[in-house]
Design a protein around this motif. Structure first.
Motif, short mmCIF file in Angstrom:
data_model
loop_
_atom_site.label_atom_id
_atom_site.label_comp_id
_atom_site.label_asym_id
_atom_site.label_seq_id
_atom_site.Cartn_x
_atom_site.Cartn_y
_atom_site.Cartn_z
N ARG A 198 0.90 -1.06 -0.13
CA ARG A 198 0.11 0.12 0.08
C ARG A 198 1.01 1.32 -0.08
NH1 ARG A 198 -4.99 -0.41 0.76
NH2 ARG A 198 -6.05 -2.40 1.53
N SER B 276 -9.92 -5.02 -0.18
CA SER B 276 -10.25 -4.55 0.96
C SER B 276 -10.61 -3.37 1.13
CB SER B 276 -9.40 -4.93 2.35
OG SER B 276 -8.08 -4.25 2.14
N GLU B 277 -10.56 -2.75 -0.16
CA GLU B 277 -10.91 -1.21 -0.43
C GLU B 277 -12.18 -0.91 -0.36
OE1 GLU B 277 -9.42 1.61 -0.79
OE2 GLU B 277 -7.19 0.72 -0.48
N THR B 278 -12.79 0.03 0.46
CA THR B 278 -14.03 0.67 0.39
C THR B 278 -14.43 1.58 -0.53
OG1 THR B 278 -13.63 2.19 2.15
CG2 THR B 278 -14.35 -0.17 2.89
N PRO C 162 -18.33 -11.29 -2.07
CA PRO C 162 -17.18 -10.59 -1.00
C PRO C 162 -16.30 -11.41 -0.20
CG PRO C 162 -19.71 -9.98 -0.70
CD PRO C 162 -19.53 -11.04 -1.46
N GLY C 163 -15.20 -11.06 -0.26
CA GLY C 163 -13.99 -11.61 0.36
C GLY C 163 -13.40 -12.72 -0.74
#
Length: 182
Positions: free
Chosen positions: A4, A70-72, A145-146
Motif C-alpha cells: 500500500r 479490502s478497499e471501500t 465478498p472476500g
C-alpha cells in the motif's frame, strides 16, 4: 502480499474528470498464486519467463490469483503490469478474463480454470519492457465478498515470434496488479 502506498496528489474534493495524480490512493499487489499451462509443453516448476504466441508454445494460459480487495473506495482504474521481451515490432493478441477457482493444481491443459465474463482482448508487445494491460472492467465485474481476484491471460499459437512474460521466479520483475481508488 499487497503493498500500500500513501495518498497521491492534493487533499480535498476531486473535480469531475480529474487526472490520476489527483486520486486518493493507489495499491500494488503481487499474486498470491501464479500458474501456467500449455497445450503443447509439460508444466513443471514455474520458469523465469513464459513464451506466449509462438507455434511451439501451443495454447498457453497464465493464471493470477490476488488477495481479495479490502478497499471501500470506488475503483477508478486497474492494470495488470507485466514485464515482456521479444522481437522488436512484434506483438500478439491475448484474452483476459476473470476465472473460477482451479479444481486442481495447474499441471495439464485439462486442469485450466473456467473463464468467466467479461472477456477482454489486449496486445502484448515484445518491445515493451514493462507493459500495462487495462483490467478495470474485470475488477469491476461482480464478485462474492472476500473472494480473491482470479485472472486468466490466454494466448493462441501463431506464426510470429513469441513474446516472453517474466514470472519473477528467478528474481527480477514479477507480474503485479496496480489499482487506483477514489
Amino acid at each position: 502480499l499487497a503493498l500500500r502506498l500513501g495518498p497521491l496528489g492534493c487533499a480535498g474534493p476531486r473535480a469531475r474528470g480529474a487526472a490520476v495524480g489527483e486520486l486518493q490512493g493507489r495499491t500494488v499487489a503481487m499474486p498470491q498464486r501464479l500458474g501456467w499451462v500449455s497445450s503443447e509443453l509439460p508444466t513443471g516448476a514455474l520458469p523465469s519467463a513464459i513464451a506466449l504466441g509462438g507455434k511451439a508454445s501451443g495454447r498457453v494460459l497464465l493464471y493470477f490469483e490476488f488477495a481479495a480487495a479490502s478497499e471501500t473506495r470506488r475503483l477508478h482504474s486497474a492494470a495488470l503490469l507485466l514485464s515482456t521481451s521479444g522481437s522488436p515490432g512484434k506483438s500478439i493478441e491475448v484474452e483476459l478474463s476473470r476465472a473460477e477457482p482451479p479444481s486442481a493444481e495447474l499441471r495439464t491443459w485439462a486442469d485450466q480454470p473456467r473463464a468467466r465474463y467479461p472477456r477482454l482482448k489486449a496486445q502484448l508487445s515484445g518491445d515493451a519492457a514493462s507493459l500495462r494491460l487495462d483490467v478495470t472492467e474485470l475488477l469491476r465485474a461482480e464478485a462474492k465478498p472476500g473472494e480473491p481476484l482470479r485472472l486468466l491471460l490466454r494466448a493462441e499459437p501463431g506464426d510470429a515470434e513469441p513474446v516472453l512474460v517474466a514470472t519473477g521466479a528467478a528474481g527480477g520483475a514479477a507480474p503485479r496488479l496496480e489499482a487506483y481508488w477514489e
